[in-house]
Design an enzyme around this catalytic site. Structure first.
Site, PDB file in Angstrom:
ATOM      1  N   PHE A 152      46.438 -29.732  38.880  1.00  0.00           N
ATOM      2  CA  PHE A 152      46.097 -28.522  38.125  1.00  0.00           C
ATOM      3  C   PHE A 152      46.572 -28.580  36.684  1.00  0.00           C
ATOM      4  O   PHE A 152      46.532 -27.569  35.981  1.00  0.00           O
ATOM      5  CB  PHE A 152      46.684 -27.287  38.824  1.00  0.00           C
ATOM      6  N   CYS A 263      36.834 -30.653  32.741  1.00  0.00           N
ATOM      7  CA  CYS A 263      36.883 -30.126  34.114  1.00  0.00           C
ATOM      8  C   CYS A 263      35.935 -28.963  34.396  1.00  0.00           C
ATOM      9  O   CYS A 263      35.090 -29.077  35.274  1.00  0.00           O
ATOM     10  CB  CYS A 263      38.315 -29.719  34.455  1.00  0.00           C
TER      11      CYS A 263
HETATM   12  N1  LIG Z   1      41.719 -34.221  32.602  1.00  0.00           N
HETATM   13  C1  LIG Z   1      42.210 -33.141  33.168  1.00  0.00           C
HETATM   14  O1  LIG Z   1      42.702 -32.214  32.499  1.00  0.00           O
HETATM   15  C2  LIG Z   1      42.211 -32.990  34.661  1.00  0.00           C
HETATM   16  C3  LIG Z   1      42.967 -31.993  35.272  1.00  0.00           C
HETATM   17  C4  LIG Z   1      42.957 -31.879  36.650  1.00  0.00           C
HETATM   18  C5  LIG Z   1      42.175 -32.730  37.411  1.00  0.00           C
HETATM   19  N2  LIG Z   1      41.416 -33.677  36.798  1.00  0.00           N
HETATM   20  C6  LIG Z   1      40.637 -34.603  37.639  1.00  0.00           C
HETATM   21  O2  LIG Z   1      41.306 -35.859  37.691  1.00  0.00           O
HETATM   22  C7  LIG Z   1      40.350 -36.916  37.761  1.00  0.00           C
HETATM   23  C8  LIG Z   1      40.601 -37.902  36.628  1.00  0.00           C
HETATM   24  O3  LIG Z   1      40.371 -37.233  35.406  1.00  0.00           O
HETATM   25  P1  LIG Z   1      40.826 -37.854  34.007  1.00  0.00           P
HETATM   26  O4  LIG Z   1      40.571 -36.813  32.998  1.00  0.00           O
HETATM   27  O5  LIG Z   1      42.198 -38.422  34.158  1.00  0.00           O
HETATM   28  O6  LIG Z   1      39.762 -39.057  33.875  1.00  0.00           O
HETATM   29  P2  LIG Z   1      39.781 -40.286  32.856  1.00  0.00           P
HETATM   30  O7  LIG Z   1      38.371 -40.641  32.648  1.00  0.00           O
HETATM   31  O8  LIG Z   1      40.656 -39.958  31.687  1.00  0.00           O
HETATM   32  O9  LIG Z   1      40.508 -41.443  33.657  1.00  0.00           O
HETATM   33  C9  LIG Z   1      39.967 -42.121  34.746  1.00  0.00           C
HETATM   34  C10 LIG Z   1      40.409 -43.581  34.658  1.00  0.00           C
HETATM   35  O10 LIG Z   1      40.119 -44.236  35.892  1.00  0.00           O
HETATM   36  C11 LIG Z   1      39.794 -45.584  35.597  1.00  0.00           C
HETATM   37  N3  LIG Z   1      39.133 -46.170  36.768  1.00  0.00           N
HETATM   38  C12 LIG Z   1      37.920 -45.892  37.293  1.00  0.00           C
HETATM   39  N4  LIG Z   1      37.706 -46.603  38.406  1.00  0.00           N
HETATM   40  C13 LIG Z   1      38.818 -47.358  38.621  1.00  0.00           C
HETATM   41  C14 LIG Z   1      39.217 -48.285  39.621  1.00  0.00           C
HETATM   42  N5  LIG Z   1      38.429 -48.563  40.657  1.00  0.00           N
HETATM   43  N6  LIG Z   1      40.426 -48.869  39.506  1.00  0.00           N
HETATM   44  C15 LIG Z   1      41.243 -48.581  38.476  1.00  0.00           C
HETATM   45  N7  LIG Z   1      40.925 -47.695  37.508  1.00  0.00           N
HETATM   46  C16 LIG Z   1      39.725 -47.079  37.576  1.00  0.00           C
HETATM   47  C17 LIG Z   1      38.957 -45.481  34.354  1.00  0.00           C
HETATM   48  O11 LIG Z   1      38.898 -46.692  33.658  1.00  0.00           O
HETATM   49  C18 LIG Z   1      39.704 -44.386  33.579  1.00  0.00           C
HETATM   50  O12 LIG Z   1      40.674 -44.929  32.707  1.00  0.00           O
HETATM   51  C19 LIG Z   1      38.976 -36.251  37.722  1.00  0.00           C
HETATM   52  O13 LIG Z   1      38.531 -36.072  39.035  1.00  0.00           O
HETATM   53  C20 LIG Z   1      39.264 -34.913  37.088  1.00  0.00           C
HETATM   54  O14 LIG Z   1      38.343 -33.920  37.484  1.00  0.00           O
HETATM   55  C21 LIG Z   1      41.431 -33.840  35.448  1.00  0.00           C
END
Ligand SMILES: NC(=O)c1ccc[n+]([C@@H]2O[C@H](COP(=O)([O-])OP(=O)(O)OC[C@H]3O[C@@H](n4cnc5c(N)ncnc54)[C@H](O)[C@@H]3O)[C@@H](O)[C@H]2O)c1
Length: 434
Positions: A152, A263
């Protein structure tokens, strides 16, 4: 505990660094070799306040490491977190789960001994079941549990949110897995953070319900802002007047250009899809999505109106491009809808953002990026505040006015007071205020 974090993005890097700071041994994995190189060299792939120090401290203490090798990180791990992206699938709005499932397969191939696989990515109800099925198929012999642990945190305040959350949600039926989760989050329980333990599907839905509700709350006050403009009322006082009611609460009641970010847009869409597929549509969220999309277009019209209906050949300065302050994240930022709409009507755009200019210039076309707010104001026929970075709250307004061709200020975040701005000689427009 030994932790592997698969995906080192906004969530994975913050969670990994915080777990390391709790005393666990964490390895963050990412497919993006450039990102891992940079982290290994002591650099930061994203902007998040305080994260560089937290990462450096924990690397120095030997509790945090980075790799592109999933196998190396997972083999030793008690808990493997999946924190990869779940963007909207092109065309239908479903969450694209291909990264999650690919990660599950990679984990399955190399995991060793009892392993808890924890989904931190935001995933639709039933994804945990599918992850379990994938792992079982690859490794029928494996001893594991799949847990849902939605995140969150808010970008811009991510470390504080991770370390002092309102609650931790854990969807786990397996008792061994529950014990691992309690151990991972133990420092938070010492602070009496509530832990909501549910079945996995409920936990998956909690995340979407939370984001759906917050998106609806923002959209509600945005509609009230339009109504305020129509009837001559002040939305900020409406927000205060209702927000002091504890049943409503004052947060997420700031009228603005519509929600964006990594998000809310994708999670509301995915919730709509999940609900439709289940034969139980969530019409409040469907409407929220529509109203919010329309709002972004309406914000370009607001700028157009402030300039008397004609922007062709005119220069518009923009302050703030990221979807909110204190991040460099441009995903679904309102600026990405507003700026092209103005350009389509013939406006020239020059912009300043404290952290997002690099990211923005990859996405936005023909925007002249300036080095400071005054550069964005220089020669402009109008200045538009799209993101409320703190530094925009204390501008030298006399200087801004002198630099501009005409002193039209469109403040889409209501950071200034209409009377003050008029007294200073600005033609000032804001949201939901007379
Ligand atoms: N950004 C936010 O504020 C937030 C808050 C809460 C929940 N979320 C959720 O968290 C999740 C991630 O969001 P984020 O913003 O961190 O995304 P992001 O795009 O910043 O990071 C995802 C990372 O995963 C890597 N990746 C993808 N497949 C991979 C694999 N098989 N092995 C290793 N690395 C891999 C990508 O290269 C990327 O660096 C999403 O589901 C999002 O909805 C995000």
């Amino acid at each position: 505990m030994q932790v592997a974090m698969i995906g080192t993005g906004y969530v994975g890097l913050v969670s990994g660094a915080c777990f390391a700071d709790f005393g666990h041994m964490v390895t963050c994995v990412d497919k993006d070799a450039g990102k891992i190189e940079r982290l290994k060299a002591g650099g930061m792939p994203i902007y998040e306040p305080g994260l560089d120090q937290l990462v450096a401290q924990n690397v120095r203490a030997g509790r945090l490491a980075f790799t592109t090798e999933t196998a190396q990180a997972v083999r030793e791990a008690d808990a493997v977190f999946i924190a990869v992206g779940t963007p909207s699938r092109r065309g239908d709005g479903h969450a694209d789960l291909s990264y999650v499932y690919a990660a599950a397969e990679e984990i399955a191939k190399v995991m060793n001994g009892f392993t808890v696989i924890v989904t931190k990515s935001t995933v639709p109800v039933g994804t945990g079941d599918e992850i379990e099925r994938i792992i079982r198929k690859v490794r029928p012999d494996a001893d594991f549990a799949v847990v849902s642990n939605p995140e969150f945190l808010r970008e811009g305040a991510a470390i504080e949110d991770f370390k002092r959350p309102d609650r931790v949600v854990v969807g786990a039926e397996d008792e061994r897995a529950q014990r691992v989760m309690r151990e991972l989050y133990r420092p938070l329980f010492l602070n009496e953070t509530p832990m909501v333990v549910t079945d996995r599907r409920t936990s998956e839905l909690i995340k979407y319900a939370a984001n759906g509700f917050l998106a609806m709350k923002v959209t509600f006050i945005n509609e009230m802002a339009d109504l305020c403009e129509a009837v001559g009322a002040d939305v900020q006082q409406v927000a205060r007047g209702i927000g002091l009611d504890k049943r409503i609460g004052g947060k997420f009641l700031h009228a603005g250009p519509g929600f964006g970010g990594s998000c809310f847009p994708k999670d509301t869409l995915a919730l709509v899809r999940t609900a439709r597929d289940a034969g139980s549509p969530v019409s409040l969220i469907e409407t929220t999505v529509q109203v919010n999309d329309a709002r972004k277009a309406a914000m370009a019209d607001k700028v157009l109106a402030a300039l008397g209906g004609e922007v062709k050949g005119r220069t518009i300065g923009v302050l703030g491009l990221t979807f909110k302050p204190n991040t460099d994240d441009m995903r679904d930022a309102p600026s990405l809808a507003i700026i092209p709409a103005l350009q389509a009507k013939g406006a020239r755009i020059q912009a300043f953002d404290p952290e997002g200019a690099h990211e923005a210039s990859q996405i936005l076309k023909d925007v002249a990026m300036k080095d400071d707010p005054y550069g964005a104001a220089e020669g402009a026929d109008a200045l538009v505040i799209i993101t409320e970075w703190d530094q925009f709250r204390a501008l030298d307004l006399d200087r801004i006015k002198l630099l501009m061709t005409s002193p039209v200020l469109v403040d889409l975040r209501n950071i200034y007071k209409p009377q003050d701005m008029r007294a200073r000689g600005f033609n000032y427009h804001s949201v939901g205020r007379a």
